[in-house]
Write a protein that holds these residues in place. Structure first.
Motif, PDB file in Angstrom:
ATOM      1  N   LEU A  49       0.930  -1.249   0.051  1.00  0.00           N
ATOM      2  CA  LEU A  49       0.108   0.028   0.015  1.00  0.00           C
ATOM      3  C   LEU A  49       0.844   1.257  -0.167  1.00  0.00           C
ATOM      4  N   ILE A  50       1.983   1.182   0.583  1.00  0.00           N
ATOM      5  CA  ILE A  50       2.819   2.590   1.109  1.00  0.00           C
ATOM      6  C   ILE A  50       3.678   2.727  -0.013  1.00  0.00           C
ATOM      7  N   TRP A  51       4.286   1.714  -0.742  1.00  0.00           N
ATOM      8  CA  TRP A  51       5.554   2.022  -1.686  1.00  0.00           C
ATOM      9  C   TRP A  51       4.740   2.746  -3.008  1.00  0.00           C
ATOM     10  N   PRO A  52       3.679   2.157  -3.667  1.00  0.00           N
ATOM     11  CA  PRO A  52       2.862   2.899  -4.946  1.00  0.00           C
ATOM     12  C   PRO A  52       2.696   4.140  -4.603  1.00  0.00           C
ATOM     13  N   ILE A  53       1.969   4.475  -3.383  1.00  0.00           N
ATOM     14  CA  ILE A  53       1.655   5.939  -3.209  1.00  0.00           C
ATOM     15  C   ILE A  53       2.643   7.051  -3.165  1.00  0.00           C
ATOM     16  N   PHE A  54       3.901   6.545  -2.594  1.00  0.00           N
ATOM     17  CA  PHE A  54       4.987   7.377  -2.415  1.00  0.00           C
ATOM     18  C   PHE A  54       5.837   7.146  -3.546  1.00  0.00           C
ATOM     19  N   SER A  55       5.600   6.528  -4.563  1.00  0.00           N
ATOM     20  CA  SER A  55       6.280   6.332  -5.634  1.00  0.00           C
ATOM     21  C   SER A  55       5.621   6.852  -6.924  1.00  0.00           C
ATOM     22  N   PHE A  56       4.426   6.860  -7.081  1.00  0.00           N
ATOM     23  CA  PHE A  56       3.674   7.015  -8.414  1.00  0.00           C
ATOM     24  C   PHE A  56       2.521   8.134  -8.183  1.00  0.00           C
ATOM     25  N   ASP A  57       2.067   8.183  -6.805  1.00  0.00           N
ATOM     26  CA  ASP A  57       1.151   9.325  -6.653  1.00  0.00           C
ATOM     27  C   ASP A  57       1.466  10.743  -7.060  1.00  0.00           C
ATOM     28  N   LYS A  58       0.626  11.490  -7.625  1.00  0.00           N
ATOM     29  CA  LYS A  58       0.917  12.942  -8.155  1.00  0.00           C
ATOM     30  C   LYS A  58       1.401  13.779  -7.156  1.00  0.00           C
ATOM     31  N   LYS A  59       1.168  13.702  -5.962  1.00  0.00           N
ATOM     32  CA  LYS A  59       1.642  14.337  -4.946  1.00  0.00           C
ATOM     33  C   LYS A  59       3.327  14.206  -4.424  1.00  0.00           C
TER      34      LYS A  59
ATOM     35  N   ALA B 217       3.275   8.287 -14.547  1.00  0.00           N
ATOM     36  CA  ALA B 217       3.630   7.968 -15.952  1.00  0.00           C
ATOM     37  C   ALA B 217       5.256   7.990 -15.974  1.00  0.00           C
ATOM     38  N   ARG B 218       5.892   7.081 -16.968  1.00  0.00           N
ATOM     39  CA  ARG B 218       7.197   7.111 -17.012  1.00  0.00           C
ATOM     40  C   ARG B 218       7.760   8.127 -17.733  1.00  0.00           C
TER      41      ARG B 218
ATOM     42  N   TRP C 103      12.289   5.688 -12.076  1.00  0.00           N
ATOM     43  CA  TRP C 103      10.808   5.414 -12.369  1.00  0.00           C
ATOM     44  C   TRP C 103      10.767   4.002 -12.638  1.00  0.00           C
ATOM     45  N   ASP C 104      11.628   3.224 -13.392  1.00  0.00           N
ATOM     46  CA  ASP C 104      11.579   1.979 -13.863  1.00  0.00           C
ATOM     47  C   ASP C 104      11.863   1.226 -12.446  1.00  0.00           C
ATOM     48  N   SER C 105      13.071   1.788 -11.494  1.00  0.00           N
ATOM     49  CA  SER C 105      13.438   1.077 -10.382  1.00  0.00           C
ATOM     50  C   SER C 105      12.051   0.774  -9.469  1.00  0.00           C
ATOM     51  N   LYS C 106      11.438   2.076  -9.244  1.00  0.00           N
ATOM     52  CA  LYS C 106      10.311   1.982  -8.334  1.00  0.00           C
ATOM     53  C   LYS C 106       9.019   1.068  -8.981  1.00  0.00           C
ATOM     54  N   LEU C 107       8.967   0.887 -10.232  1.00  0.00           N
ATOM     55  CA  LEU C 107       7.859  -0.013 -10.698  1.00  0.00           C
ATOM     56  C   LEU C 107       8.448  -1.265 -10.548  1.00  0.00           C
ATOM     57  N   VAL C 108       9.785  -1.802 -10.675  1.00  0.00           N
ATOM     58  CA  VAL C 108      10.226  -2.964 -10.293  1.00  0.00           C
ATOM     59  C   VAL C 108      10.003  -3.474  -8.876  1.00  0.00           C
TER      60      VAL C 108
END
Length: 303
Positions: free
Chosen positions: A241-251, A256-257, A268-273
């Motif tokens: 729950l936490i990692w995607p929010i602080f990696s991909f949320d607009k805030k 998007a890549r 961004w690629d590393s965060k997605l992995v």
């Protein structure tokens, strides 16, 4: 002949299906190393990783085969069955990874006429590496726990999942180290702590099992595994729950890549992995929890 009338050499290490699988592993591993060293080549971190996988697996397989055929493994202070099945599972995962990484970074669709021979060698390496996944998988299949059989913990589904969990955690650590920007927020640093904690305990469980030291513990090992796996599921659920929010949320990041992000050096690629394999490991730990409960129930009912 020894003093008990048995043979010094173990013929089953060669003539059995398990022996045949290990011979295939060594033949293919030796072929891959020869092809890479002769002309296929490797470079950079990805190539070094692939070469390490092939050399490491070949070396350990050769040692395992030698100790098995000479029966010298009985002199080693480890649980041999647990060690061999754990290594076979690890080698399967490592070969699968190398078989994906090598062609991605070293096979090219556009190349100079003089590089044609090199590309043929690299295709051969990729094919041999892909094929070599199967003998290791066959060894896991042959040595896995079967209904009604008394086997070591690492041969059970729960034990094999421990190896997969540790391997997936290593992929996560690799992505974190590749400019993932995890130190920007306390929340993402918490995720790294979770990954490190779960990985450390998983490695301890594997080491204790392979070394045959579980009986020396002052608490029931099966209960410890179940309790730890339960907490690991809870911790990984929080990171999912936490990692995607602080990696991909607009805030906090980008949904998007970025277009100007270079391949292989894009945060961004590393965060997605990390996000993807965090979900994978959570599923693995949950499955592990289910099977750990089942193993503990069978053990209790048997008593």
């Amino acid at each position: 002949m020894d003093s008990h009338g048995g043979h010094y050499l173990n013929k089953d290490a060669v003539l059995s299906p398990l022996g045949a699988a290990r011979i295939c592993q060594m033949v293919l591993g030796c072929t891959i190393i020869a092809l890479v060293s002769h002309s296929a080549g490797y470079s950079a971190n990805y190539g070094t990783f692939c070469m390490f996988v092939w050399c490491f697996c070949f070396t350990v397989t050769l040692v395992v085969f030698t100790l098995d055929i000479t029966r010298l493994h009985s002199c080693m202070p480890i649980s041999w069955d647990n060690f061999t099945v754990a290594f076979a599972m690890l080698a399967t995962l490592m070969y699968i990874t190398a078989s994906v990484v090598y062609p991605v970074y070293f096979l090219q669709t556009d190349y100079a006429e003089g590089d044609y021979e090199v590309q043929i060698y690299r295709i051969s390496v990729t094919v041999c590496s892909s094929v070599c996944c199967f003998p290791y998988a066959v060894e896991v299949f042959l040595t896995r726990a079967k209904p009604g059989a008394v086997v070591g913990y690492m041969a059970t589904v729960s034990g094999l999942l421990k190896v997969v969990q540790g391997f997936v955690a290593c992929i996560i650590f690799g992505a974190l180290a590749n400019d993932s920007e995890y130190n920007q927020y306390i929340a993402t640093q918490y995720c790294v702590v979770v990954y490190s904690l779960c990985f450390s305990v998983t490695v301890i469980v594997i080491v204790l099992t392979v070394s045959g030291r579980t009986s020396a513990l002052r608490f029931p090992f099966d209960r410890f595994v179940v309790v730890y796996t339960f907490f690991a599921v809870i911790l990984y659920l929080s990171t999912v729950l936490i990692w995607p929010i602080f990696s991909f949320d607009k805030k906090y990041g980008s949904t998007a890549r970025p277009e100007d992000c270079p391949r292989g050096e894009c945060p961004w690629d590393s965060k997605l992995v990390v996000a993807v394999f965090t979900c994978v490991n959570m599923v693995l730990y949950f499955t592990d929890l289910v099977y750990s409960q089942r193993i503990r129930f069978v053990s209790s009912s048997a008593v």
